[in-house]
Write an enzyme that holds these catalytic residues in place. Sequence first.
Site, short mmCIF file in Angstrom:
data_model
loop_
_atom_site.label_atom_id
_atom_site.label_comp_id
_atom_site.label_asym_id
_atom_site.label_seq_id
_atom_site.Cartn_x
_atom_site.Cartn_y
_atom_site.Cartn_z
N LEU A 1 -12.85 78.12 -7.84
CA LEU A 1 -11.94 77.97 -6.96
C LEU A 1 -11.82 79.63 -6.47
O LEU A 1 -12.52 80.60 -6.56
CB LEU A 1 -11.12 78.74 -8.19
CG LEU A 1 -10.29 77.54 -9.34
CD1 LEU A 1 -9.84 78.53 -11.04
CD2 LEU A 1 -8.88 76.76 -8.22
N ASP A 2 -11.14 79.81 -5.46
CA ASP A 2 -11.26 81.06 -4.32
C ASP A 2 -11.53 82.00 -5.16
O ASP A 2 -10.50 82.29 -5.52
CB ASP A 2 -11.13 81.02 -2.89
CG ASP A 2 -9.63 81.32 -3.50
OD1 ASP A 2 -9.46 82.16 -3.25
OD2 ASP A 2 -8.69 79.81 -2.79
N ALA A 3 -12.35 83.30 -4.98
CA ALA A 3 -11.72 84.70 -5.34
C ALA A 3 -10.35 85.08 -5.72
O ALA A 3 -10.57 85.27 -6.58
CB ALA A 3 -12.95 85.45 -4.36
N ASP A 4 -9.43 84.47 -4.91
CA ASP A 4 -8.27 85.56 -5.03
C ASP A 4 -7.48 84.03 -6.14
O ASP A 4 -6.51 84.75 -6.36
CB ASP A 4 -7.41 85.11 -3.69
CG ASP A 4 -8.41 85.67 -3.00
OD1 ASP A 4 -8.98 87.49 -3.18
OD2 ASP A 4 -7.90 85.46 -1.70
N SER A 5 -8.31 83.24 -6.41
CA SER A 5 -6.86 82.01 -7.28
C SER A 5 -7.88 82.55 -8.46
O SER A 5 -8.41 82.95 -8.78
CB SER A 5 -7.45 80.54 -6.44
OG SER A 5 -7.08 80.59 -5.29
#
Length: 244
Positions: free
Chosen positions: A102-106
């Site tokens: 999951l990318d850092a913003d998610s």
Amino acid sequence: MRLNRYIALCGICSRRAADLLITAGKVKVNGKTGKLGDTVTNSDSVEVNDGKWQKISTPTETIVYALNKPAGYISSAADPTSKKVVTTLVPPTPRVFPVGRLDADSEGLLLLTNDGDLAYSLTHPKTHVMKEYEVIGECARTIEKYQLEHKLDRVREGILLPEGRTQEAQIKILSFSPGRAVLHIGISEGKRRQIRRTLQKVGITVIRLIRHKIGGLSLDELHIMPGKYCILTKTQIEVLKNGV
């Protein structure tokens, strides 16, 4: 057992990734460089260099953590550029690694395990394990709902990205108001920032992205607060395996 499977069972990486380590000369068996196809037993000394040389051994049992990942954390076992990695949110032993990303913003459901084979089966596109997300996005205020549906059809059918065309996606509009939409999205692959990039292609900017479900495992049923985790039971692990 084969060397690549042994490495996977030790929670270092998947068997395919283990093959790459072996090919690169980053695996030693009893002090000698390992080769593809080598077999080992628990009495052998196996060392792996995935940043530094370390002796590895098979875990006594498979462990899977279900983490409700908060925004701002990197889905990695380690990152020299950041202290905010997801492995700091679970116990340091046994060693585990994220299943997919999951990318850092998610935010939302992220699994971490010491079982490389399980991780591989859950993330490989050929196994078609569905991941479901709630996405809040912004679009032009002049767009009507029916026009948004037409735009989303492109994403449903597959969007061409530099690394290839995405597979079909399941998308439902949960709510809509001028300039804003809440979407339910289901995909069975995980290209880098796939949802954000494909929606951007049709004029939708993702403001918030939360993963709610992986296969038959739902964040709602696990009742985990953001930043917290639970250890999956054997029954829950079987639910994951049966969904592959």
